[in-house]
Design a protein around this motif. Structure first.
Motif, mmCIF file in Angstrom:
data_model
loop_
_atom_site.group_PDB
_atom_site.id
_atom_site.type_symbol
_atom_site.label_atom_id
_atom_site.label_comp_id
_atom_site.label_asym_id
_atom_site.label_seq_id
_atom_site.Cartn_x
_atom_site.Cartn_y
_atom_site.Cartn_z
ATOM 1 N N SER A 262 -10.841 -0.899 -8.166
ATOM 2 C CA SER A 262 -11.199 0.393 -7.582
ATOM 3 C C SER A 262 -10.704 0.533 -6.147
ATOM 4 C CB SER A 262 -12.723 0.573 -7.608
ATOM 5 O OG SER A 262 -13.351 -0.454 -6.852
ATOM 6 N N LEU A 263 -10.175 -0.540 -5.576
ATOM 7 C CA LEU A 263 -9.681 -0.520 -4.202
ATOM 8 C C LEU A 263 -8.191 -0.817 -4.160
ATOM 9 C CD1 LEU A 263 -12.526 -2.535 -2.408
ATOM 10 C CD2 LEU A 263 -12.222 -0.043 -2.441
ATOM 11 N N LEU A 264 -7.630 -0.707 -2.958
ATOM 12 C CA LEU A 264 -6.256 -1.140 -2.714
ATOM 13 C C LEU A 264 -6.305 -2.398 -1.853
ATOM 14 C CD1 LEU A 264 -4.507 2.274 -1.886
ATOM 15 C CD2 LEU A 264 -4.422 0.992 -4.038
ATOM 16 N N GLU A 265 -5.258 -3.207 -1.954
ATOM 17 C CA GLU A 265 -5.205 -4.453 -1.187
ATOM 18 C C GLU A 265 -3.847 -4.559 -0.493
ATOM 19 O OE1 GLU A 265 -6.796 -8.255 -2.813
ATOM 20 O OE2 GLU A 265 -4.717 -8.960 -2.587
ATOM 21 N N PHE A 266 -3.843 -5.050 0.739
ATOM 22 C CA PHE A 266 -2.587 -5.277 1.461
ATOM 23 C C PHE A 266 -1.880 -6.483 0.851
ATOM 24 C CE2 PHE A 266 -4.611 -2.485 4.419
ATOM 25 C CZ PHE A 266 -3.581 -1.905 5.158
ATOM 26 N N SER A 267 -0.678 -6.266 0.364
ATOM 27 C CA SER A 267 0.084 -7.340 -0.274
ATOM 28 C C SER A 267 0.761 -8.251 0.749
ATOM 29 C CB SER A 267 1.151 -6.749 -1.208
ATOM 30 O OG SER A 267 2.076 -5.953 -0.469
ATOM 31 N N LYS A 268 0.812 -7.809 2.006
ATOM 32 C CA LYS A 268 1.432 -8.607 3.066
ATOM 33 C C LYS A 268 0.866 -8.142 4.410
ATOM 34 C CE LYS A 268 5.402 -5.464 3.576
ATOM 35 N NZ LYS A 268 6.878 -5.370 3.579
ATOM 36 N N ASP A 269 1.105 -8.939 5.443
ATOM 37 C CA ASP A 269 0.719 -8.515 6.787
ATOM 38 C C ASP A 269 1.489 -7.241 7.131
ATOM 39 O OD1 ASP A 269 -0.675 -10.865 6.837
ATOM 40 O OD2 ASP A 269 0.673 -11.902 8.213
ATOM 41 N N TYR A 270 0.798 -6.283 7.754
ATOM 42 C CA TYR A 270 1.466 -5.020 8.073
ATOM 43 C C TYR A 270 1.129 -4.591 9.499
ATOM 44 C CZ TYR A 270 3.396 -0.352 7.720
ATOM 45 O OH TYR A 270 4.152 0.772 7.930
ATOM 46 N N VAL A 271 2.165 -4.191 10.248
ATOM 47 C CA VAL A 271 2.016 -3.786 11.643
ATOM 48 C C VAL A 271 1.715 -2.298 11.740
ATOM 49 C CG1 VAL A 271 3.190 -3.544 13.863
ATOM 50 C CG2 VAL A 271 3.565 -5.586 12.478
ATOM 51 N N PHE A 272 0.648 -1.968 12.456
ATOM 52 C CA PHE A 272 0.311 -0.577 12.746
ATOM 53 C C PHE A 272 0.527 -0.317 14.233
ATOM 54 C CE2 PHE A 272 -1.959 -1.224 8.796
ATOM 55 C CZ PHE A 272 -1.878 0.015 8.164
ATOM 56 N N LYS A 273 0.752 0.942 14.562
ATOM 57 C CA LYS A 273 0.987 1.294 15.957
ATOM 58 C C LYS A 273 -0.296 1.272 16.783
ATOM 59 C CE LYS A 273 5.196 4.015 15.242
ATOM 60 N NZ LYS A 273 6.036 2.969 15.875
ATOM 61 N N SER A 274 -1.445 1.323 16.131
ATOM 62 C CA SER A 274 -2.713 1.308 16.861
ATOM 63 C C SER A 274 -3.836 0.866 15.928
ATOM 64 C CB SER A 274 -3.025 2.708 17.407
ATOM 65 O OG SER A 274 -3.347 3.585 16.340
ATOM 66 N N PRO A 275 -4.961 0.396 16.495
ATOM 67 C CA PRO A 275 -6.114 0.048 15.657
ATOM 68 C C PRO A 275 -6.650 1.243 14.882
ATOM 69 C CG PRO A 275 -6.354 -0.861 17.864
ATOM 70 C CD PRO A 275 -5.177 0.068 17.910
ATOM 71 N N SER A 276 -6.541 2.445 15.458
ATOM 72 C CA SER A 276 -7.046 3.645 14.777
ATOM 73 C C SER A 276 -6.194 4.011 13.572
ATOM 74 C CB SER A 276 -7.122 4.819 15.758
ATOM 75 O OG SER A 276 -8.126 4.598 16.728
ATOM 76 N N ALA A 277 -4.876 3.817 13.684
ATOM 77 C CA ALA A 277 -3.999 4.076 12.534
ATOM 78 C C ALA A 277 -4.366 3.134 11.391
ATOM 79 C CB ALA A 277 -2.537 3.905 12.932
ATOM 80 N N ALA A 278 -4.589 1.866 11.718
ATOM 81 C CA ALA A 278 -4.970 0.886 10.699
ATOM 82 C C ALA A 278 -6.320 1.241 10.089
ATOM 83 C CB ALA A 278 -5.025 -0.512 11.326
ATOM 84 N N ALA A 279 -7.278 1.596 10.939
ATOM 85 C CA ALA A 279 -8.618 1.921 10.453
ATOM 86 C C ALA A 279 -8.602 3.150 9.547
ATOM 87 C CB ALA A 279 -9.559 2.153 11.639
ATOM 88 N N ALA A 280 -7.797 4.147 9.895
ATOM 89 C CA ALA A 280 -7.731 5.373 9.097
ATOM 90 C C ALA A 280 -7.168 5.099 7.703
ATOM 91 C CB ALA A 280 -6.878 6.416 9.818
ATOM 92 N N VAL A 281 -6.109 4.295 7.635
ATOM 93 C CA VAL A 281 -5.524 3.963 6.333
ATOM 94 C C VAL A 281 -6.529 3.187 5.484
ATOM 95 C CG1 VAL A 281 -3.771 2.522 5.211
ATOM 96 C CG2 VAL A 281 -3.118 4.050 7.066
#
Length: 333
Positions: A262-281
């Motif tokens: 029912s969820l999605l999972e990060f298949s690899k380490d991924y760089v975001f431009k900000s903590p908020s961008a990461a949190a929103a995704v």
């Protein structure tokens, strides 16, 4: 004409002096970039400056060129084309034409990589082109418009070493020019604090969406926010505003986010431009990452962690200026 000296750090935290020269004195105009004791030479120019660029000696040399612009497909924020030529200027002249005439429309800036001693050969350029394409694709920061990386011409062992050194220096200078397409993605080998500067360490931050059973982990490295592989994210965008919905969709399409029930999972380490961008995704809606990411060992939010680092640095400075104050603090009951 204007000259700037910029100090940057490589992956071993050894200082590098990058010399930038603004050809016409304008920060938006043509510029050259080089590192002390490096034979490589980099020149950057906007597409509108191409007539002036083509008059320069650098474009008459063998080398590699990068064409930069917005991603025409809209999946990434930018796009890059990487090529090589015996005479770089002639190739740029062709690419300046419209698509109908065999050129390329997407780009608005060109970067030229040549050698000050003019010792780059066709074989060297082919090798660099192939490696740069592979590096850019592996980094995943830009849409690489090249279909495939051409097979490099065979090089002697000594030449291979020289070209890898050329690449290493180029990857230091290019981000200084605002080109992150080949910037390495930090690799987190374990969940231990990692060095992110000369004086601070990043903890492993966690973010939870309890109602959805979401747990994500991230670290800051090289001033970038990296969500670690295995972190969970919401399976779809539920926010009332578009926000980062397009990025959420792109990561799912590109296989960075993969289905885990029912969820999605990060298949690899991924760089975001900000903590908020990461949190929103991860949350599937607009979220203030500065307060939602927390250090589980201390309970500090990301914002509080940064504030404490500044306060600690100030305390150290005060102790150096006034050692007696530090002594008094330590002697307090």
């Amino acid at each position: 004409m204007q000259q700037l000296l910029v100090g940057v750090e490589d992956h071993m935290a050894v200082g590098k002096q990058v010399r930038l020269f603004l050809v016409d004195g304008s920060p938006g105009g043509m510029l050259t970039a080089e590192i002390m004791n490096w034979t490589g030479h980099i020149m950057a120019a906007g597409r509108s400056d191409l007539p002036e660029l083509l008059k320069r000696d650098e474009v008459k040399r063998t080398g590699v060129y990068l064409l930069l612009g917005d991603d025409p497909n809209g999946s990434y924020s930018n796009a890059i084309y990487i090529g090589e030529a015996d005479e770089v200027g002639e190739r740029l002249r062709i690419h300046s034409r419209s698509e109908e005439k065999g050129g390329k429309d997407f780009w608005n800036r060109a970067i030229i990589l040549t050698s000050k001693d003019a010792n780059l050969t066709k074989a060297h350029a082919r090798y660099l082109e192939s490696r740069f394409i592979s590096i850019a694709k592996n980094a995943g920061r830009s849409f690489v418009t090249n279909g495939t990386a051409p097979v490099p011409l065979p090089l002697p062992e000594a030449d291979l070493s020289d070209m890898e050194q050329f690449i290493e220096h180029a990857r230091i200078v290019l981000p200084v020019l605002g080109v992150d397409s080949m910037r390495a993605v930090p690799t987190m080998t374990n969940l231990e604090p990692v060095s992110v500067g000369s004086a601070s360490k990043s903890p492993v931050f966690e973010m939870t969406v309890t109602s959805e059973g979401i747990l994500a982990r991230a670290q800051e490295a090289d001033n970038e926010f990296v969500v670690l592989a295995g972190s969970k994210a919401r399976n779809g965008w539920v926010g009332s505003t578009p926000g980062y919905s397009k990025l959420h969709e792109m990561l799912a399409t590109d296989g960075v986010l993969v289905s885990d029930g029912s969820l999605l999972e990060f298949s690899k380490d991924y760089v975001f431009k900000s903590p908020s961008a990461a949190a929103a995704v991860i949350a599937g809606r607009a979220t203030n990452g500065r307060v939602t990411w927390k250090d589980p060992s201390t309970g500090l939010t990301y914002a509080q962690w940064q504030e404490h680092a500044v306060e600690d640095a100030q305390s150290v400075e005060n102790d150096v200026v006034n050692p007696s104050s530090s002594e008094q603090r330590h002697n307090l009951p």
